[in-house]
Design an enzyme around this catalytic site. Sequence first.
Site, PDB file in Angstrom:
ATOM      1  N   LYS A 222     -14.609  -4.452   7.502  1.00  0.00           N
ATOM      2  CA  LYS A 222     -13.909  -4.699   6.250  1.00  0.00           C
ATOM      3  C   LYS A 222     -13.163  -6.013   6.421  1.00  0.00           C
ATOM      4  O   LYS A 222     -12.074  -6.062   7.005  1.00  0.00           O
ATOM      5  CB  LYS A 222     -12.948  -3.561   5.901  1.00  0.00           C
ATOM      6  CG  LYS A 222     -12.323  -3.778   4.534  1.00  0.00           C
ATOM      7  CD  LYS A 222     -11.617  -2.549   4.023  1.00  0.00           C
ATOM      8  CE  LYS A 222     -11.176  -2.731   2.569  1.00  0.00           C
ATOM      9  NZ  LYS A 222     -10.298  -3.874   2.363  1.00  0.00           N
TER      10      LYS A 222
ATOM     11  N   GLU B 163     -17.025 -11.564   0.516  1.00  0.00           N
ATOM     12  CA  GLU B 163     -15.627 -11.931   0.748  1.00  0.00           C
ATOM     13  C   GLU B 163     -15.514 -13.402   1.121  1.00  0.00           C
ATOM     14  O   GLU B 163     -16.302 -13.915   1.921  1.00  0.00           O
ATOM     15  CB  GLU B 163     -15.039 -11.099   1.914  1.00  0.00           C
ATOM     16  CG  GLU B 163     -14.944  -9.609   1.644  1.00  0.00           C
ATOM     17  CD  GLU B 163     -13.686  -9.180   0.891  1.00  0.00           C
ATOM     18  OE1 GLU B 163     -12.593  -9.690   1.235  1.00  0.00           O
ATOM     19  OE2 GLU B 163     -13.804  -8.350  -0.032  1.00  0.00           O
TER      20      GLU B 163
ATOM     21  N   ASP C 214       0.831  -1.205   0.000  1.00  0.00           N
ATOM     22  CA  ASP C 214       0.000   0.000   0.000  1.00  0.00           C
ATOM     23  C   ASP C 214       0.864   1.253   0.000  1.00  0.00           C
ATOM     24  O   ASP C 214       0.552   2.235  -0.678  1.00  0.00           O
ATOM     25  CB  ASP C 214      -0.917   0.038   1.234  1.00  0.00           C
ATOM     26  CG  ASP C 214      -2.078  -0.940   1.102  1.00  0.00           C
ATOM     27  OD1 ASP C 214      -2.298  -1.451  -0.022  1.00  0.00           O
ATOM     28  OD2 ASP C 214      -2.760  -1.183   2.118  1.00  0.00           O
TER      29      ASP C 214
ATOM     30  N   SER D 222     -13.708  -0.853  -6.665  1.00  0.00           N
ATOM     31  CA  SER D 222     -12.788  -0.909  -5.528  1.00  0.00           C
ATOM     32  C   SER D 222     -13.214   0.152  -4.527  1.00  0.00           C
ATOM     33  O   SER D 222     -14.091   0.965  -4.791  1.00  0.00           O
ATOM     34  CB  SER D 222     -11.352  -0.680  -5.988  1.00  0.00           C
ATOM     35  OG  SER D 222     -11.250   0.593  -6.584  1.00  0.00           O
ATOM     36  N   LEU D 223     -12.596   0.117  -3.370  1.00  0.00           N
ATOM     37  CA  LEU D 223     -12.951   1.060  -2.310  1.00  0.00           C
ATOM     38  C   LEU D 223     -11.817   2.051  -2.099  1.00  0.00           C
ATOM     39  O   LEU D 223     -10.655   1.658  -2.075  1.00  0.00           O
ATOM     40  CB  LEU D 223     -13.174   0.305  -0.995  1.00  0.00           C
ATOM     41  CG  LEU D 223     -14.500  -0.411  -0.797  1.00  0.00           C
ATOM     42  CD1 LEU D 223     -14.415  -1.331   0.411  1.00  0.00           C
ATOM     43  CD2 LEU D 223     -15.625   0.597  -0.616  1.00  0.00           C
TER      44      LEU D 223
ATOM     45  N   LYS E  52      -9.316   2.337   7.387  1.00  0.00           N
ATOM     46  CA  LYS E  52      -8.384   1.243   7.698  1.00  0.00           C
ATOM     47  C   LYS E  52      -7.850   1.312   9.122  1.00  0.00           C
ATOM     48  O   LYS E  52      -7.651   2.388   9.669  1.00  0.00           O
ATOM     49  CB  LYS E  52      -7.192   1.298   6.732  1.00  0.00           C
ATOM     50  CG  LYS E  52      -7.589   1.255   5.258  1.00  0.00           C
ATOM     51  CD  LYS E  52      -7.697  -0.154   4.736  1.00  0.00           C
ATOM     52  CE  LYS E  52      -6.329  -0.627   4.330  1.00  0.00           C
ATOM     53  NZ  LYS E  52      -6.355  -1.598   3.246  1.00  0.00           N
TER      54      LYS E  52
ATOM     55  N   CYS F  90      23.585  -5.488  39.667  1.00  0.00           N
ATOM     56  CA  CYS F  90      23.172  -5.273  38.283  1.00  0.00           C
ATOM     57  C   CYS F  90      22.149  -4.139  38.179  1.00  0.00           C
ATOM     58  O   CYS F  90      21.074  -4.216  38.758  1.00  0.00           O
ATOM     59  CB  CYS F  90      22.580  -6.561  37.710  1.00  0.00           C
ATOM     60  SG  CYS F  90      22.097  -6.412  35.989  1.00  0.00           S
TER      61      CYS F  90
ATOM     62  N   GLU G 116     -19.954  -1.305   8.425  1.00  0.00           N
ATOM     63  CA  GLU G 116     -19.727  -2.748   8.558  1.00  0.00           C
ATOM     64  C   GLU G 116     -18.238  -3.047   8.605  1.00  0.00           C
ATOM     65  O   GLU G 116     -17.408  -2.157   8.373  1.00  0.00           O
ATOM     66  CB  GLU G 116     -20.403  -3.509   7.402  1.00  0.00           C
ATOM     67  CG  GLU G 116     -19.897  -3.118   6.029  1.00  0.00           C
ATOM     68  CD  GLU G 116     -20.868  -3.494   4.899  1.00  0.00           C
ATOM     69  OE1 GLU G 116     -22.088  -3.260   5.050  1.00  0.00           O
ATOM     70  OE2 GLU G 116     -20.393  -3.997   3.870  1.00  0.00           O
TER      71      GLU G 116
ATOM     72  N   CYS H 155      25.895  -5.719  33.573  1.00  0.00           N
ATOM     73  CA  CYS H 155      26.826  -5.585  34.690  1.00  0.00           C
ATOM     74  C   CYS H 155      28.018  -6.525  34.600  1.00  0.00           C
ATOM     75  O   CYS H 155      28.920  -6.459  35.431  1.00  0.00           O
ATOM     76  CB  CYS H 155      26.099  -5.795  36.013  1.00  0.00           C
ATOM     77  SG  CYS H 155      25.606  -7.510  36.283  1.00  0.00           S
TER      78      CYS H 155
END
Length: 699
Positions: free
Chosen positions: A120, A178, A39, A84-85, A319, A439, A118, A418
């Site tokens: 994704k 989907e 992306d 597409s979105l 997103k 330490c 809703e 240490c």
Amino acid sequence: MATSASATARAGVLREAIELHNYRYYVLDAPEIPDAEYDRLFRELQQLELQYPELLTADSPTQRVGGAPLPEFEEVQHAVPMLSLNNAFDEDEVRAFDRRVHEALGVAQADGVGYAAELKLDGLAVSLLYENGVFVRGATRGDGVNGENVTANLRTIRTIPLRLAGPDVPERIDVRGEVLILKTDFKKLNHHQRDKGEKEFVNPRNAAAGALRQLDSRITASRPLAFFAYGVGVLEGVSAPRTHGMLLDYLARLRFPVNQERRVVRGVEGMLDYYRTVGSHRAALPCDIDGVVYKVNDLAAQRELGYVARAPRFAIAHKFPAEEALSVVQAIEVQVGRTGALTPVARLKPVFVGGVTVTNATLHNLDQVRAKDVREGDTVYVRRAGDVIPEVARVLTEHRPAHTSMPQFEMPVRCPVCGSRVERVESEAVYRCTGGLYCPAQRKQALLHFASRRAMDIEGLGEKIVDQLVDNDIVRTPADLYKLGLAALAGLERMAEKSAGNVRAAIDRSRRTTLARFIFALGIYHVGEEIAKLLAAHFGSVQAVMAADWEALIAEKERVQKENARRTRKGETLLEPVLPGVGPEIMRSAGHFFAQTHNREVIEQLLAAGVAPETLPQRQASAGALSGKTFVLTGTLPTLTRDEAKARIEAKGGKVSGSVSKKSHYVVAGEDAGSKLTKAQELGVAVLDEKGLTDLLGQ
Ligand code: D41
């Protein structure tokens, strides 16, 4: 403005990279980089082309959404293109989307628009075509115009209806949704892969993509695919619903799976509220999502808004931050935790993942580093899901030169903080620094323990103060606490004058304490409150504890334990145990602690600072009433052997001699006692029987 040479060159590099990743992703189903990385490249190219329109060419990957269908599948054309979105990556982009919707529809800003919100779902978009209620063709999205005919594969998904039933079956419907794999099914699937000795899938999305692309649908059938409907392309023969929400209700009535995490909201605030709610339980959802989608709910308004390029103006994907990203391991270092446990950590080239910039990721432990085979210079997937600590999920081994000279990671032998020796705890996968109080990484924990209620009981010396004291290097050891001035304490953040005084007073008060509390406060591994009490009672003073010959004590302890084991078998009387209740392992731990110079130095400093653990009379001294006393044994005692009686007397500090004199304190006489008894009586030496002796020993 002239196109800069560097912009032209960069666009060329980006196009080539995007084309390669497209091919790997869409054709080979073997992505090399996470979606978020892709992306980023894509956005950078879009940005460049926006800035320099003369760079834009017809063959740019930005001009072709998706990749070419596989040649093996029949190519089919979608009756209505699968759009597409557009994406929104922050709230401002959502607000801008809402403003555009308002302007285009001519609605006043005050009257919020109704949106269907809703999930994704992170799967693969498909189209299911039904004619007169019969499933006739299923296709992948492809480039949105043409897809691949995967009907046989989609038929294997049990949740996809093969025939529609009910009163309003349409003449023709093209259902969009989907295909994905649920998280639990994915875990089981990978478990099977492991059992069969086959390669595990990288994530549910890739596993689903691989299954959908199988030319042999029997393989697809063996993969746990799921389907959720989110929209419709063609719809003929029934009156169209009025809203998107109603459309989904209709699909649900036709028995299509519709995800129920959906809501109708109003305006920007409604959308953002939904986004936050979903985000807060993202990890608990049954499937992976990469965001939420908002769609103008009114379908007439959707038609009015229409499309720009290949994306609708009525919808937007909001997103979530990607949970995985690529980075490069610059170094593998070891971090020392509060208990001294060593954790391998990958120092990374900074990368934005899960909503934050990550520069370190845990490798958990040596076993994990070995299992994942992570090495410096490796390109790795970094994962940060929800609020969990970022981790190195896996290595991109393809990116490692074949003849890598990079050695395997090894745990250090000495503490990186240490320099103390590192020990592996048997039975645990943990490596631990033995530095204890010395330490710095363990100092905070050690100081908190030192000050705790059951140890030195310094009220008010809590985590916030200790953190500041150590971080600003004001306090390095517990001894430094006693040198703290009021000014130093009052100078700490969120420290009122009065509470600084209280802490100072509590530190002062703690100087007077019991030896048991003091020993417990040192934080010796294995030495809890009860053991500290036993050690205090045995040794009686800090000096005696420090002077103890632990090796000899352990040797004696083990000798007596062995001897008593033998005596138990024989039914003989047992020897007095050495340091009863304190096992050899604990003694070794204590011996180890007191053998360290730095620990001894801290104790000396504490004493010098006026810490005065109350000194108890030594147990040996108290037992010994017998210290400095001389005993003579004669005759046969009813239960004790001569050696046992001797050992018991000596254990209490007494001495056993062979002959009676004026200096003898006691003669212990049994049966058939001879001349020694007569002599004792002549000299006026006290005569005891066995009972008299055991009474004396028991004092
Ligand atoms: O859950 C999804 N991945 C999802 C994808 C969804 N819930 N809704 C979607 N809506 C659309 C429109 C508005 C264009 C019908 C989508 C997608 N499209 C989509 N999926 C892949 C490309 C586009």
